[in-house]
Design a protein around this motif. Structure first.
Motif, PDB file in Angstrom:
ATOM      1  N   LYS A  17      -8.504  11.221  -1.523  1.00 30.52           N
ATOM      2  CA  LYS A  17      -9.743  10.868  -2.205  1.00 30.52           C
ATOM      3  C   LYS A  17      -9.436   9.763  -3.206  1.00 30.52           C
ATOM      4  N   LEU A  18     -10.025   8.596  -2.959  1.00 25.74           N
ATOM      5  CA  LEU A  18      -9.828   7.427  -3.810  1.00 25.74           C
ATOM      6  C   LEU A  18     -11.179   6.746  -3.997  1.00 25.74           C
ATOM      7  N   MET A  19     -11.395   6.152  -5.134  1.00 31.00           N
ATOM      8  CA  MET A  19     -12.648   5.441  -5.420  1.00 31.00           C
ATOM      9  C   MET A  19     -13.866   6.344  -5.192  1.00 31.00           C
ATOM     10  N   GLY A  20     -13.679   7.646  -5.384  1.00 32.73           N
ATOM     11  CA  GLY A  20     -14.778   8.581  -5.245  1.00 32.73           C
ATOM     12  C   GLY A  20     -15.156   8.905  -3.809  1.00 32.73           C
ATOM     13  N   CYS A  21     -14.316   8.531  -2.845  1.00 30.86           N
ATOM     14  CA  CYS A  21     -14.628   8.811  -1.442  1.00 30.86           C
ATOM     15  C   CYS A  21     -13.334   9.082  -0.680  1.00 30.86           C
ATOM     16  N   HIS A  22     -13.482   9.408   0.586  1.00 28.16           N
ATOM     17  CA  HIS A  22     -12.311   9.716   1.413  1.00 28.16           C
ATOM     18  C   HIS A  22     -11.734   8.454   2.038  1.00 28.16           C
ATOM     19  N   PHE A  23     -10.458   8.233   1.793  1.00 25.67           N
ATOM     20  CA  PHE A  23      -9.701   7.181   2.453  1.00 25.67           C
ATOM     21  C   PHE A  23      -8.772   7.832   3.468  1.00 25.67           C
ATOM     22  N   GLU A  24      -8.704   7.243   4.642  1.00 25.94           N
ATOM     23  CA  GLU A  24      -7.767   7.692   5.667  1.00 25.94           C
ATOM     24  C   GLU A  24      -6.867   6.511   6.001  1.00 25.94           C
ATOM     25  N   ILE A  25      -5.591   6.664   5.719  1.00 28.34           N
ATOM     26  CA  ILE A  25      -4.630   5.580   5.940  1.00 28.34           C
ATOM     27  C   ILE A  25      -3.711   5.981   7.080  1.00 28.34           C
ATOM     28  N   THR A  26      -3.710   5.185   8.133  1.00 30.27           N
ATOM     29  CA  THR A  26      -2.875   5.431   9.309  1.00 30.27           C
ATOM     30  C   THR A  26      -1.919   4.261   9.496  1.00 30.27           C
ATOM     31  N   LEU A  27      -0.630   4.549   9.564  1.00 27.79           N
ATOM     32  CA  LEU A  27       0.370   3.503   9.751  1.00 27.79           C
ATOM     33  C   LEU A  27       1.279   3.861  10.914  1.00 27.79           C
ATOM     34  N   VAL A  28       1.721   2.859  11.638  1.00 25.50           N
ATOM     35  CA  VAL A  28       2.731   3.055  12.674  1.00 25.50           C
ATOM     36  C   VAL A  28       4.085   2.807  12.030  1.00 25.50           C
ATOM     37  N   ALA A  29       4.944   3.823  12.084  1.00 22.92           N
ATOM     38  CA  ALA A  29       6.245   3.722  11.421  1.00 22.92           C
ATOM     39  C   ALA A  29       7.309   4.467  12.223  1.00 22.92           C
ATOM     40  N   LYS A  30       8.560   4.268  11.850  1.00 20.35           N
ATOM     41  CA  LYS A  30       9.651   4.900  12.591  1.00 20.35           C
ATOM     42  C   LYS A  30       9.892   6.343  12.187  1.00 20.35           C
ATOM     43  N   ASP A  31       9.482   6.696  10.947  1.00 14.92           N
ATOM     44  CA  ASP A  31       9.648   8.078  10.506  1.00 14.92           C
ATOM     45  C   ASP A  31       8.673   8.372   9.373  1.00 14.92           C
ATOM     46  N   LEU A  76       0.301  -4.196   2.790  1.00 12.18           N
ATOM     47  CA  LEU A  76       1.124  -3.497   3.769  1.00 12.18           C
ATOM     48  C   LEU A  76       1.726  -4.463   4.789  1.00 12.18           C
ATOM     49  N   GLN A  77       0.936  -5.442   5.202  1.00 10.76           N
ATOM     50  CA  GLN A  77       1.464  -6.443   6.136  1.00 10.76           C
ATOM     51  C   GLN A  77       2.621  -7.219   5.511  1.00 10.76           C
ATOM     52  N   LYS A  78       2.470  -7.561   4.234  1.00 10.33           N
ATOM     53  CA  LYS A  78       3.531  -8.286   3.540  1.00 10.33           C
ATOM     54  C   LYS A  78       4.796  -7.446   3.406  1.00 10.33           C
ATOM     55  N   SER A  79       4.628  -6.126   3.361  1.00 12.49           N
ATOM     56  CA  SER A  79       5.783  -5.242   3.203  1.00 12.49           C
ATOM     57  C   SER A  79       6.398  -4.857   4.554  1.00 12.49           C
ATOM     58  N   GLY A  80       5.846  -5.450   5.643  1.00  9.13           N
ATOM     59  CA  GLY A  80       6.462  -5.264   6.944  1.00  9.13           C
ATOM     60  C   GLY A  80       5.803  -4.261   7.868  1.00  9.13           C
ATOM     61  N   VAL A  81       4.650  -3.722   7.476  1.00  6.97           N
ATOM     62  CA  VAL A  81       3.938  -2.781   8.350  1.00  6.97           C
ATOM     63  C   VAL A  81       3.213  -3.591   9.426  1.00  6.97           C
ATOM     64  N   THR A  82       3.589  -3.414  10.669  1.00  6.60           N
ATOM     65  CA  THR A  82       3.058  -4.259  11.744  1.00  6.60           C
ATOM     66  C   THR A  82       1.794  -3.710  12.382  1.00  6.60           C
ATOM     67  N   SER A  83       1.447  -2.447  12.085  1.00  7.58           N
ATOM     68  CA  SER A  83       0.276  -1.860  12.720  1.00  7.58           C
ATOM     69  C   SER A  83      -0.269  -0.713  11.885  1.00  7.58           C
ATOM     70  N   GLY A  84      -1.591  -0.669  11.752  1.00  5.89           N
ATOM     71  CA  GLY A  84      -2.186   0.424  11.000  1.00  5.89           C
ATOM     72  C   GLY A  84      -3.692   0.291  10.850  1.00  5.89           C
ATOM     73  N   ILE A  85      -4.267   1.257  10.172  1.00  6.46           N
ATOM     74  CA  ILE A  85      -5.709   1.281   9.922  1.00  6.46           C
ATOM     75  C   ILE A  85      -5.950   1.806   8.517  1.00  6.46           C
ATOM     76  N   ILE A  86      -6.761   1.095   7.760  1.00  9.95           N
ATOM     77  CA  ILE A  86      -7.266   1.576   6.475  1.00  9.95           C
ATOM     78  C   ILE A  86      -8.731   1.915   6.691  1.00  9.95           C
ATOM     79  N   ASN A  87      -9.087   3.160   6.502  1.00  9.35           N
ATOM     80  CA  ASN A  87     -10.468   3.599   6.705  1.00  9.35           C
ATOM     81  C   ASN A  87     -11.005   4.172   5.401  1.00  9.35           C
ATOM     82  N   ALA A  88     -11.892   3.421   4.751  1.00  2.14           N
ATOM     83  CA  ALA A  88     -12.476   3.838   3.475  1.00  2.14           C
ATOM     84  C   ALA A  88     -13.877   4.373   3.718  1.00  2.14           C
TER      85      ALA A  88
END
Length: 329
Positions: free
Chosen positions: A27-41, A182-194
């Motif tokens: 819960k961020l900014m008064g609503c539900h955020f769903e953060i999905t990232l593709v990672a090795k672990d 996240l892209q700058k930090s090397g995350v190549t794939s993901g979804i931010i859903n606010a």
């Protein structure tokens, strides 16, 4: 003015090709955020998700009208009194918002926060507000009364009692900023859903595109069609959970800031474009404009597409949309 509704069904392939998607809901900014990232672990994913959370929290402190210490609150406190010098980031955000206001002839307006509350969507309303009350409710609304000074980097609200708010694009902006970080930090794939303001990049671990489902507004268990999301944003606004009905007319919680009357004739608007900030603002704008005017407007914009579901539950699309229909048994 806008309360985006989560309408998206995301389809993941969990086949492990060295990486897999990790998801966290907060819960961020008064609503539900769903953060999905593709990672090795999971350890890597959690560290990267925390980076996104820190960025979203920073944005909230910048644009919140509830935080008395925010620059936005300072602008509102000094309405009709004096200009307020703000940081570059907030100044540019307001500047972009005013451009959209001009483009939409005021269908989008961050000074909507000045509106008096005369419509309630909690079941307590038993009759239409009077025309005089509705007219009075928007007396202090008007993007034309937001004055930006480029040289001093200041913002001035001309009318005492005016307020600005970022409910119609703030979550989208936060999703965009988190994605960039996240892209700058090397995350190549993901979804931010606010809460329905979605920004995706990269692909699933199998190389397949992320997919978003366009659901039936009258039955969220059923899907009209699906669309691939290729390094872009998708935002949906809907009126079917917060509304009132008088004289057989359904009035949505999304209110036209120019008139004070709720939008009618549309059940949902989905916008596809490069940034969630822009998609967020345009979804509200099209909802207010109505299906025909809104569709004509979107068809004139480069790099923007939309799907509108009208009051008859009929799906209408902009000229470059190609849908794959899904049968619901």
């Amino acid at each position: 003015m806008k309360a985006p509704i989560f309408l998206f069904a995301l389809f993941f392939s969990l086949v492990n090709y060295g990486q897999q998607p990790y998801k966290k809901t907060l819960k961020l900014m008064g609503c539900h955020f769903e953060i999905t990232l593709v990672a090795k672990d999971s350890m890597t994913a959690n560290r990267q998700i925390n980076t996104a959370v820190i960025e979203i929290t920073r944005i909230e402190k910048l644009i919140s009208s509830w935080d008395k210490n925010s620059q936005t609150s300072e602008i509102n406190r000094n309405a009709g009194i004096k200009p307020v010098k703000v940081g570059v980031e907030l100044f540019q955000l307001i500047k972009r918002a005013l451009k959209i206001s001009k483009l939409t002839n005021g269908a989008f307006d961050i000074s909507y926060a000045s509106m008096d509350n005369v419509w309630f969507f909690d079941g307590s309303m038993t009759e239409m507000p009077s025309k005089d009350i509705i007219k009075k409710s928007v007396e202090k609304v008007g993007y034309q009364n937001i004055v930006l000074n480029e040289k001093n980097q200041s913002v001035f609200l001309k009318k005492k009692g005016m307020k600005i708010g970022f409910g119609a694009l703030g979550k989208g902006y936060a999703a965009d900023k988190a994605k960039i970080l996240l892209q700058k930090s090397g995350v190549t794939s993901g979804i931010i859903n606010a809460s329905g303001d979605l920004n995706a990049w990269g692909t699933q671990p199998t190389g397949k595109e992320w997919l978003v489902a366009i659901v039936n507004p009258l039955n969220k268990e059923k899907v009209f069609s699906w669309m691939p999301v290729n390094n872009s944003a998708v935002v949906t606004s809907g009126n079917y959970e917060k509304y009132v009905k008088f004289n057989n007319v359904l009035y949505t919680h999304i209110i036209d800031p120019r008139t004070g009357y709720p939008a009618t004739g549309v059940l949902s608007v989905t916008i596809f474009t490069k940034t969630a900030e822009l998609a967020d603002a345009l979804a509200t704008s099209v909802f207010v404009m109505g299906a025909e005017t809104g569709l004509n407007f979107i068809n004139q914009l480069k790099g923007v597409e939309c799907i509108i579901v009208n009051e008859n539950n009929k799906m209408i699309t902009s000229k470059n949309i190609q849908l794959k229909t899904i049968k619901n048994d």
